[in-house]
Design a protein around this motif. Structure first.
Motif, short mmCIF file in Angstrom:
data_model
loop_
_atom_site.label_atom_id
_atom_site.label_comp_id
_atom_site.label_asym_id
_atom_site.label_seq_id
_atom_site.Cartn_x
_atom_site.Cartn_y
_atom_site.Cartn_z
N ARG A 127 -7.38 -0.14 6.28
CA ARG A 127 -7.62 0.79 5.03
C ARG A 127 -8.77 0.21 4.24
O ARG A 127 -9.23 -0.96 3.97
CB ARG A 127 -6.34 0.85 4.25
CG ARG A 127 -6.72 1.86 3.22
CD ARG A 127 -5.46 2.20 2.39
NE ARG A 127 -4.86 1.16 1.95
CZ ARG A 127 -5.12 0.19 0.86
NH1 ARG A 127 -6.13 1.01 0.01
NH2 ARG A 127 -4.72 -0.61 0.55
N GLY A 183 0.96 -1.11 0.14
CA GLY A 183 0.07 0.14 0.26
C GLY A 183 0.72 1.23 -0.07
O GLY A 183 2.01 1.32 -0.01
N GLU A 184 0.15 2.28 0.16
CA GLU A 184 0.96 3.58 0.19
C GLU A 184 2.06 3.58 1.05
O GLU A 184 3.02 4.39 0.99
CB GLU A 184 -0.09 4.90 0.54
CG GLU A 184 -1.05 5.08 -0.74
CD GLU A 184 -1.83 6.39 -0.38
OE1 GLU A 184 -1.38 7.10 0.43
OE2 GLU A 184 -3.05 6.18 -0.90
N HIS A 185 1.75 3.07 2.37
CA HIS A 185 2.40 3.28 3.48
C HIS A 185 3.45 1.82 3.74
O HIS A 185 3.78 1.52 4.93
CB HIS A 185 1.77 3.36 4.83
CG HIS A 185 1.02 4.89 4.68
ND1 HIS A 185 1.74 5.88 4.55
CD2 HIS A 185 -0.19 5.10 4.55
CE1 HIS A 185 0.88 7.07 4.24
NE2 HIS A 185 -0.30 6.35 4.23
#
Length: 67
Positions: A64, A32-34
């Motif tokens: 999320r 994911g983004e993180h």
């Protein structure tokens, strides 16, 4: 952006038994983004759970939501 299957930071034996706490479906590895996460394979659910230092955070309140 390519959709390569990321290497799971979760131990293989643990990875085999984990399920989504919301719907009990299997989880797949994703990024994911993180960072690394586990994503529910259910089309109705699809929650993504982050992995902190190799430990999956399987809390529905912190998951999320799918986009």
């Amino acid at each position: 952006m390519s959709e390569q299957a990321p290497t799971s930071p979760v131990e293989p034996w643990l990875r085999e038994i984990l399920r989504c706490p919301a719907c009990r479906s299997e989880l797949r590895d994703a990024t994911g983004e993180h960072g690394p996460e586990l994503v529910c394979t259910s089309a109705e659910c699809g929650l993504a759970y982050r992995i902190d230092d190799g430990v999956p955070v399987l809390l529905v309140d912190e998951a999320r939501r799918p986009a």
